[in-house]
Design a protein around this motif. Structure first.
Motif, short mmCIF file in Angstrom:
data_model
loop_
_atom_site.label_atom_id
_atom_site.label_comp_id
_atom_site.label_asym_id
_atom_site.label_seq_id
_atom_site.Cartn_x
_atom_site.Cartn_y
_atom_site.Cartn_z
N ASP A 212 0.85 -1.19 0.00
CA ASP A 212 0.00 0.00 0.00
C ASP A 212 0.89 1.24 0.00
O ASP A 212 2.08 1.17 0.34
N GLU A 213 0.29 2.35 -0.38
CA GLU A 213 1.01 3.62 -0.42
C GLU A 213 0.48 4.58 0.64
O GLU A 213 -0.68 4.48 1.06
N ALA B 290 2.42 1.40 -14.07
CA ALA B 290 2.04 0.02 -13.74
C ALA B 290 3.18 -0.93 -14.07
O ALA B 290 3.37 -1.94 -13.37
N LEU C 165 5.59 -0.85 -11.12
CA LEU C 165 5.01 -1.55 -9.97
C LEU C 165 5.02 -3.05 -10.20
O LEU C 165 5.30 -3.83 -9.28
N LYS C 166 4.73 -3.47 -11.41
CA LYS C 166 4.76 -4.91 -11.73
C LYS C 166 6.13 -5.50 -11.45
O LYS C 166 6.24 -6.59 -10.86
N ILE D 27 6.69 -5.80 -7.65
CA ILE D 27 5.96 -6.94 -7.08
C ILE D 27 6.72 -8.23 -7.35
O ILE D 27 6.91 -9.06 -6.45
N THR E 254 -1.56 -11.85 -3.21
CA THR E 254 -1.26 -10.45 -2.93
C THR E 254 -2.55 -9.75 -2.55
O THR E 254 -3.63 -10.11 -3.03
N CYS F 193 -4.12 -5.73 -2.03
CA CYS F 193 -3.89 -4.29 -2.19
C CYS F 193 -5.23 -3.62 -2.43
O CYS F 193 -6.28 -4.27 -2.52
N SER G 53 -6.64 0.79 -6.70
CA SER G 53 -6.19 1.92 -7.48
C SER G 53 -5.91 1.48 -8.92
O SER G 53 -5.66 0.30 -9.19
N ASN H 297 -2.47 -0.23 -9.36
CA ASN H 297 -2.43 -1.59 -8.82
C ASN H 297 -3.17 -2.57 -9.73
O ASN H 297 -2.68 -3.66 -10.03
N SER H 298 -4.37 -2.18 -10.15
CA SER H 298 -5.17 -3.06 -11.01
C SER H 298 -4.46 -3.34 -12.32
O SER H 298 -4.44 -4.48 -12.80
N SER I 189 -4.33 -12.78 -7.00
CA SER I 189 -4.38 -11.34 -6.70
C SER I 189 -5.75 -11.01 -6.11
O SER I 189 -6.78 -11.29 -6.71
#
Length: 284
Positions: A50-51, A113, A116-117, A120, A137, A139, A142, A145-146, A175
């Motif tokens: 999370d942010e 994204a 972020l990928k 992860i 995962t 989360c 957002s 994230n999606s 996910s």
């Protein structure tokens, strides 16, 4: 009575342990020794991330001789962008209650994204190397994230063929989105659109019936929906959208029961409002 060290002593101890961005080697070294003593089932875990928002600004760190305030994705991957978020990854046991933050990053609001990928995948790979079994995962929903999770699923689609599954080093991972955000987004979606039941297309949930039910109930001497307030229906207020408690009270068993009562007993709501009551009951 505990005589604790002073603040300066604690800070001196903390300065001896480097906590830089990215995969924290010291934490993983400690985890490696801890995992050796865990039973097989206790090694199954969840990776949560999370942010949180940060104020933009610069600061000079004399110890490391560098300027802080830029986006930093660890492993010397500093970006020429101001950081305004901190992204934290934490691991929690599925069967046992242990939990441990394992990595953090300073990110810009425009983190892609794709980036972020890769983060992860990097964190999961590091956990797999110390024999922890990441099964899912968790989360919020957002857009970044999606999108990142969708990209991971697409890259694994040839083998898994599911849009909520992806694989890292041959291990399947689910996910999931956390329930509070699912509840808030369901309430927000219902306030903007009608929701149809795919099994029975004639069934339609409509937010206006919830509001009508509340307005009728306000005029009663003994109210059924005393926990609802006028502000709960002000969808222009972003703070109302962000509160989980408001979404939970709006989509509750009590609201479903009140709508059904007004449909069946008083006929003050149309018959099709019962489909909204059924939807609210199912969400609850």
């Amino acid at each position: 009575m505990f005589i604790l060290p002073s603040k300066s002593t604690l800070l001196r101890y903390l300065h001896a342990v480097p906590f830089d961005t990215g995969i924290n080697v010291h934490i993983f070294d400690k985890l490696t020794n801890q995992v050796k003593d865990l039973m097989e089932m206790d090694r199954y875990c969840i990776l949560m991330f999370d942010e949180m928002s940060l104020s933009r600004g610069f600061d000079y760190c004399k110890r490391y001789d560098k300027v802080l305030g830029y986006a930093d994705l660890g492993s010397n991957r500093r970006l020429n962008k101001l950081a305004d978020h901190a992204l934290v990854f934490m691991v929690q046991g599925l069967r046992s209650s242990w939990k441990q933050p394992v990595a953090y990053y300073f990110t810009p609001s425009s983190l892609s994204a794709l980036s972020l990928k890769e983060l992860i995948r990097e964190v999961i790979s590091s956990l797999q190397k110390i024999n922890l079994k990441v099964v899912c995962t968790v989360c919020d929903q957002s857009s970044v994230n999606s999108s990142a999770l969708s990209q991971l699923a697409m890259e694994s689609s040839n083998r898994l063929n599911e849009d909520y599954l992806f694989s890292v080093n041959g291990e399947s991972i689910v996910s999931l989105f956390d329930v509070p955000h699912l509840l808030k987004n369901t309430r927000t979606t219902l306030s903007n659109y009608n929701i149809f039941d795919s099994r029975y297309p004639f069934k339609k949930a409509n937010f206006s019936f919830i509001k009508q039910c509340y307005e009728i109930d306000k005029s009663r001497r003994f109210q059924m929906l005393r926990k609802l307030k006028d502000d709960f229906f002000n969808m222009r207020n972003n703070s109302m959208k962000m509160k989980v408690g408001i979404a939970a009270k709006t989509l509750s068993f009590t609201v479903a029961a009140a709508i059904e009562t007004m449909v069946c007993d008083s006929s003050r709501l149309p018959a099709e409002a019962i489909h909204t009551a059924e939807f609210v009951h199912d969400v609850d």
